[in-house]
Write a protein that holds these residues in place. Sequence first.
Motif, short mmCIF file in Angstrom:
data_model
loop_
_atom_site.label_atom_id
_atom_site.label_comp_id
_atom_site.label_asym_id
_atom_site.label_seq_id
_atom_site.Cartn_x
_atom_site.Cartn_y
_atom_site.Cartn_z
N LYS A 1 0.83 -1.20 0.00
CA LYS A 1 0.00 0.00 0.00
C LYS A 1 0.87 1.25 0.00
O LYS A 1 2.04 1.24 0.37
N SER A 2 0.27 2.37 -0.38
CA SER A 2 0.98 3.64 -0.36
C SER A 2 1.23 4.08 1.08
O SER A 2 0.54 3.63 2.01
N GLU A 3 2.18 4.98 1.25
CA GLU A 3 2.47 5.47 2.59
C GLU A 3 1.26 6.18 3.19
O GLU A 3 0.97 6.04 4.39
N ALA A 4 0.53 6.90 2.34
CA ALA A 4 -0.67 7.59 2.84
C ALA A 4 -1.70 6.60 3.36
O ALA A 4 -2.33 6.82 4.41
N GLU A 5 -1.89 5.50 2.65
CA GLU A 5 -2.86 4.49 3.08
C GLU A 5 -2.40 3.80 4.35
O GLU A 5 -3.21 3.54 5.26
N VAL A 6 -1.10 3.50 4.45
CA VAL A 6 -0.57 2.85 5.65
C VAL A 6 -0.71 3.78 6.85
O VAL A 6 -1.09 3.34 7.95
N GLY B 1 4.01 -5.97 6.86
CA GLY B 1 3.90 -4.51 6.93
C GLY B 1 4.82 -3.81 5.95
O GLY B 1 4.58 -2.66 5.57
N GLY B 2 5.90 -4.49 5.56
CA GLY B 2 6.85 -3.89 4.63
C GLY B 2 7.63 -2.74 5.25
O GLY B 2 7.43 -2.37 6.41
N ASP B 3 8.50 -2.17 4.44
CA ASP B 3 9.33 -1.06 4.92
C ASP B 3 8.49 0.15 5.31
O ASP B 3 8.78 0.85 6.29
N VAL B 4 7.43 0.41 4.55
CA VAL B 4 6.60 1.57 4.85
C VAL B 4 5.85 1.36 6.16
O VAL B 4 5.66 2.30 6.95
N GLY B 5 5.45 0.13 6.44
CA GLY B 5 4.79 -0.16 7.70
C GLY B 5 5.73 0.07 8.88
O GLY B 5 5.32 0.63 9.91
N ARG B 6 6.98 -0.35 8.74
CA ARG B 6 7.97 -0.12 9.79
C ARG B 6 8.21 1.37 10.00
O ARG B 6 8.33 1.85 11.12
N LYS B 7 8.29 2.11 8.90
CA LYS B 7 8.54 3.54 8.96
C LYS B 7 7.41 4.28 9.68
O LYS B 7 7.66 5.07 10.60
N VAL B 8 6.18 4.01 9.28
CA VAL B 8 5.04 4.70 9.88
C VAL B 8 4.88 4.29 11.34
O VAL B 8 4.56 5.13 12.20
N ALA B 9 5.13 3.03 11.64
CA ALA B 9 5.05 2.57 13.04
C ALA B 9 6.05 3.34 13.90
O ALA B 9 5.71 3.85 14.97
#
Length: 308
Positions: free
Chosen positions: A185-190, A219-227
Amino acid sequence: MGTKTAAILLTACLLLSACTAAKPESAATSNNQTQATSETSDNTDKGQGTASSPTNSSEQAGSNHGNNSTAQTTPQTGKTVADSNEATNSTATVNKTYHLDKAYNVVPNQQGAEKKVVLLTFDDGPKEAVMINKIIDILDKHKAKAIFFVNGYRVKEHPELLKLIHDRRQPIGNHSWDHIVLKNKSEAEVKKQIESVQKIVEETTGQTPVFFRPPHGAGGDVGRKVAKENGLLYMTWSVGSLDWTMKKSQPNKTDAILKNVTEQLHPGSNILMHELPWTTEALDSLLTRLEQKGYQFVDPQSIEVPAS
């Protein structure tokens, strides 16, 4: 003159008789009031002053089961110990004794901390008050804490169930809003999936989660980043109960869950379970088996989380 004196004496005798008859009634009234006050006080002291009736209400169930003890944690092991003598609204101070390694195992931060620990987690809730209460009853019996990873859409449907978990002093984790795969998913969606859960949990309980588990462990890299941006510790799991693969009609599910966990068991195990009827039924046996093998239950509060 003699007649007047006799009349006066007769009147005095009648007044004296009336006063004497009134005294026992007044005394009896006073004694009855004192006895009633005493009985009320006795009933209050014995906890009999208020009658309670069974209820299926989530909020009332949480209150009935709720804060009758305050959990403290030993800094050396992270094992929770119930202390019913402390105020129920106090918050225990817990040392950050552990961290998660790259495989999401619980690892001591320094020598001397207990290594033979497990982290208990439940995903995909909150679902039902009866099941939640039964799970937490068993956790309380074993002086254990577990992270309840919740989905936002479920919290929106039944905020009282989230409050029940919170009121019964179990940690709440973020499991995204819709339980979708986030890694593509996009960063905005995450951000929307994660931050919407942070918001609704805070609005419901007054606290924001500090643990995040992506649905399906993806979660992928973007999931880790947003978390990390939200001060959340990203984790999947290191031991799966495989309870989510089981069907209602499948026999011997309790034995299967025990086998699945114990075959993978190792110091620092991060155990994935779900709010499911068969997992609830297996839980007491599972925790007893873990204790028999010498394992302790780590308090999630003793695990380091990133700064936002």
